[in-house]
Design a protein around this motif. Structure first.
Motif, short mmCIF file in Angstrom:
data_model
loop_
_atom_site.label_atom_id
_atom_site.label_comp_id
_atom_site.label_asym_id
_atom_site.label_seq_id
_atom_site.Cartn_x
_atom_site.Cartn_y
_atom_site.Cartn_z
N SER A 62 0.82 -1.21 0.00
CA SER A 62 0.00 0.00 0.00
C SER A 62 0.85 1.26 0.00
O SER A 62 0.59 2.20 0.77
CB SER A 62 -0.94 0.01 1.22
N ASP A 63 1.88 1.29 -0.84
CA ASP A 63 2.82 2.42 -0.82
C ASP A 63 2.16 3.77 -1.10
O ASP A 63 2.46 4.75 -0.42
CB ASP A 63 3.94 2.18 -1.85
N ALA A 64 1.25 3.82 -2.08
CA ALA A 64 0.63 5.11 -2.43
C ALA A 64 -0.23 5.62 -1.27
O ALA A 64 -0.21 6.82 -0.95
CB ALA A 64 -0.21 4.96 -3.70
N LEU A 65 -0.95 4.72 -0.64
CA LEU A 65 -1.79 5.13 0.49
C LEU A 65 -0.93 5.59 1.67
O LEU A 65 -1.20 6.63 2.29
CB LEU A 65 -2.71 3.97 0.92
N LYS A 66 0.13 4.83 1.95
CA LYS A 66 1.02 5.25 3.05
C LYS A 66 1.61 6.63 2.77
O LYS A 66 1.74 7.44 3.69
CB LYS A 66 2.15 4.22 3.24
N ALA A 67 1.97 6.89 1.52
CA ALA A 67 2.54 8.19 1.18
C ALA A 67 1.51 9.30 1.41
O ALA A 67 1.84 10.36 1.96
CB ALA A 67 3.01 8.19 -0.28
N ALA A 68 0.26 9.05 1.04
CA ALA A 68 -0.79 10.07 1.23
C ALA A 68 -1.02 10.34 2.72
O ALA A 68 -1.20 11.49 3.15
CB ALA A 68 -2.08 9.61 0.56
N ILE A 69 -0.99 9.28 3.53
CA ILE A 69 -1.20 9.43 4.98
C ILE A 69 0.00 10.16 5.60
O ILE A 69 -0.16 11.09 6.41
CB ILE A 69 -1.41 8.05 5.64
N ALA A 70 1.21 9.74 5.21
CA ALA A 70 2.43 10.35 5.75
C ALA A 70 2.43 11.85 5.45
O ALA A 70 2.79 12.68 6.29
CB ALA A 70 3.66 9.68 5.15
N VAL A 72 -0.14 13.90 5.04
CA VAL A 72 -1.09 14.63 5.89
C VAL A 72 -0.48 14.88 7.28
O VAL A 72 -0.69 15.93 7.88
CB VAL A 72 -2.42 13.85 6.01
N HIS A 73 0.28 13.90 7.79
CA HIS A 73 0.76 14.01 9.17
C HIS A 73 2.20 14.49 9.29
O HIS A 73 2.73 14.57 10.40
CB HIS A 73 0.61 12.66 9.87
N GLY A 74 2.85 14.79 8.16
CA GLY A 74 4.23 15.27 8.23
C GLY A 74 5.19 14.19 8.71
O GLY A 74 6.15 14.48 9.44
N LEU A 75 4.94 12.94 8.34
CA LEU A 75 5.81 11.83 8.73
C LEU A 75 6.35 11.17 7.46
O LEU A 75 6.01 11.58 6.35
CB LEU A 75 5.02 10.81 9.56
N THR A 76 7.18 10.14 7.62
CA THR A 76 7.64 9.39 6.45
C THR A 76 6.75 8.14 6.29
O THR A 76 6.11 7.71 7.25
CB THR A 76 9.09 8.91 6.61
N ALA A 77 6.74 7.58 5.07
CA ALA A 77 5.91 6.40 4.81
C ALA A 77 6.34 5.22 5.69
O ALA A 77 5.53 4.35 5.99
CB ALA A 77 5.98 6.03 3.33
N GLN A 78 7.61 5.21 6.12
CA GLN A 78 8.09 4.13 7.00
C GLN A 78 7.50 4.23 8.42
O GLN A 78 7.63 3.33 9.22
CB GLN A 78 9.62 4.15 7.13
N GLN A 79 6.86 5.36 8.69
CA GLN A 79 6.23 5.53 10.02
C GLN A 79 4.73 5.24 9.97
O GLN A 79 4.00 5.55 10.90
CB GLN A 79 6.47 6.96 10.52
N VAL A 80 4.27 4.64 8.85
CA VAL A 80 2.84 4.39 8.66
C VAL A 80 2.58 2.90 8.44
O VAL A 80 3.27 2.25 7.65
CB VAL A 80 2.31 5.17 7.43
N PHE A 81 1.56 2.38 9.12
CA PHE A 81 1.09 1.01 8.89
C PHE A 81 -0.40 1.10 8.58
O PHE A 81 -1.13 1.84 9.25
CB PHE A 81 1.30 0.17 10.16
N GLY A 188 -12.00 17.98 17.54
CA GLY A 188 -11.65 18.98 18.54
C GLY A 188 -10.71 18.54 19.65
O GLY A 188 -10.56 19.24 20.63
N THR A 189 -10.08 17.38 19.51
CA THR A 189 -9.11 16.94 20.52
C THR A 189 -7.71 17.08 19.95
O THR A 189 -7.49 16.91 18.75
CB THR A 189 -9.42 15.48 20.94
N GLU A 190 -6.73 17.40 20.83
CA GLU A 190 -5.33 17.55 20.39
C GLU A 190 -4.72 16.19 20.08
O GLU A 190 -4.79 15.28 20.91
CB GLU A 190 -4.49 18.16 21.52
N SER A 191 -4.08 16.06 18.93
CA SER A 191 -3.47 14.78 18.54
C SER A 191 -2.07 14.64 19.11
O SER A 191 -1.33 15.62 19.26
CB SER A 191 -3.41 14.71 17.02
#
Ligand SMILES: *Cc1c(COP(=O)(O)O)cnc(C)c1O
Length: 353
Positions: A62-70, A72-81, A188-191
């Motif tokens: 799911s590389d493309a999806l991980k890249a899209a999620i990363a 949004v959150h300012g992370l790398t794709a290696q930090q996404v499962f 409305g909650t802090e992440s």
């Protein structure tokens, strides 16, 4: 009970999701779904992906999806499962990171799937009582443990825990994984996501089911240090190589990319929540402070079970939890559209005279 079952099956107590009644004209406020549909761009992307290419397996990583999620959150794709709903992601987390000789800790009133996973994977746990006002007290978690998990905001109370409290916990608890299940954080909650690069034992779980209106698509994800993600990937690749199908992938990528629609629908839900809380208060309800797309409320006279039953007769479905008895007076109401709130408030006004 069958002699053909594996031993573990006899001992399971499965999770019971909120019902999905097969009736028309319901005001369905029982499973925290979003009252607004997904972004039109999601529907378009799924249509575009509905081609002969469905004969092929999807990308197992799911590389493309991980890249899209990363992104949004300012992370790398290696930090996404990613997984088939955050419930599946949580299942992998319990097996990969939370099964140790010391007990897993979670609040006594929380997402009721947690003890179910402990049963499935034979994980010892200790339920830590919430404070009198239903808040999580971090100091209660300063005991030897094999991991800590809680939703923020908590379910079914809706009460948010401040980010500095989560950081305080991460400072106290460095020897086991701390999982923050942020299923409802966007209302409305802090992440805790931006603490990930500082704390190697923090794992944050998100879902596209609530704030991104995609409960039917089944996509959820975990964010954390590479090393934690690798453990999850090892379990996933020993279980199902393709948890995200091609259509889910196309839809989820479009959902993550459409930030404007996401922001707009979350603000609408939050505005409706505030209006609903004020109407319920007028009707004699006590409402716990909510950082979610649902509220937990009790009436000064009418008990929760009775209220849920009376509303049901009027085709309005809310959720009631019998146990623990401390929460039995409450009903959990998903925030719907203003129109649905109006139907609810009208019904309650009639019921409560
Ligand atoms: C809804 C919910 C989930 C599961 O979401 P899915 O992604 O639909 O499986 C996880 N945790 C909590 C606390 C939830 O309320």
């Amino acid at each position: 009970m069958s002699k053909f079952w594996s031993d573990v099956v006899h001992k399971l107590t499965p999770y019971v999701p909120g019902e999905q009644p097969k009736l028309d004209n319901l005001v369905k406020l029982n499973t925290n779904e979003n009252p607004y549909g997904p972004s039109p761009k999601v529907i378009e992307a799924i249509k575009l992906a509905t081609t002969d290419a469905l004969r092929l397996y999807p990308d197992p990583n799911s590389d493309a999806l991980k890249a899209a999620i990363a992104n949004v959150h300012g992370l790398t794709a290696q930090q996404v499962f990613v997984g088939n709903g955050s419930d599946e992601v949580l299942a992998q987390v319990f097996q990969a990171l939370l099964k140790h000789s010391r007990p897993l800790l979670f609040p006594d009133i929380t997402y009721s799937f947690y003890p179910v996973y402990c049963g499935l994977y034979d994980i010892e746990y200790q339920a830590i009582p919430l404070a009198e006002d239903f808040t999580i007290n971090i100091d209660d978690y300063d005991v030897p443990n094999g991991g800590i998990i809680f939703p923020n905001p908590n379910a079914p109370t809706g009460i948010p825990l401040a980010l500095d409290e989560i950081e305080r916990l991460l400072k106290i608890n460095t020897q086991s994984v701390v999982v923050v299940d942020e299923a409802y954080v966007d209302f409305g909650t802090e992440s805790a996501v931006h603490l990930i690069n500082t704390y190697p034992n923090l794992l944050v779980i998100h879902t596209l089911s609530k704030a991104r209106s995609l409960a039917g698509l089944r996509v959820g994800y975990a964010l954390g240090a590479k090393d934690l993600i690798e453990a999850l990937t090892r379990v996933k690749d020993s279980f199902n190589s393709y948890p995200i199908d091609s259509l889910a992938s196309a839809g989820a990528i479009a959902a993550m990319q459409d930030k404007a629609y996401f922001k707009l629908t979350c603000s609408k839900v939050m505005a409706s929540r505030d209006a609903l809380v004020s109407d319920l208060t007028q009707l004699g309800f006590t409402v716990l402070p909510s950082g979610a797309n649902f509220i937990f409320a009790k009436h000064q006279i009418k008990d929760g079970l009775a209220l849920a039953a009376l509303l049901r007769e009027r085709h309005i479905i809310v959720r009631h939890f019998k146990l623990p008895s401390r929460i039995a007076p409450y009903i959990r109401i998903t925030v719907g559209t203003d129109e649905q709130s109006k139907l609810l408030i009208n019904a309650l006004s009639e019921l409560l005279i």
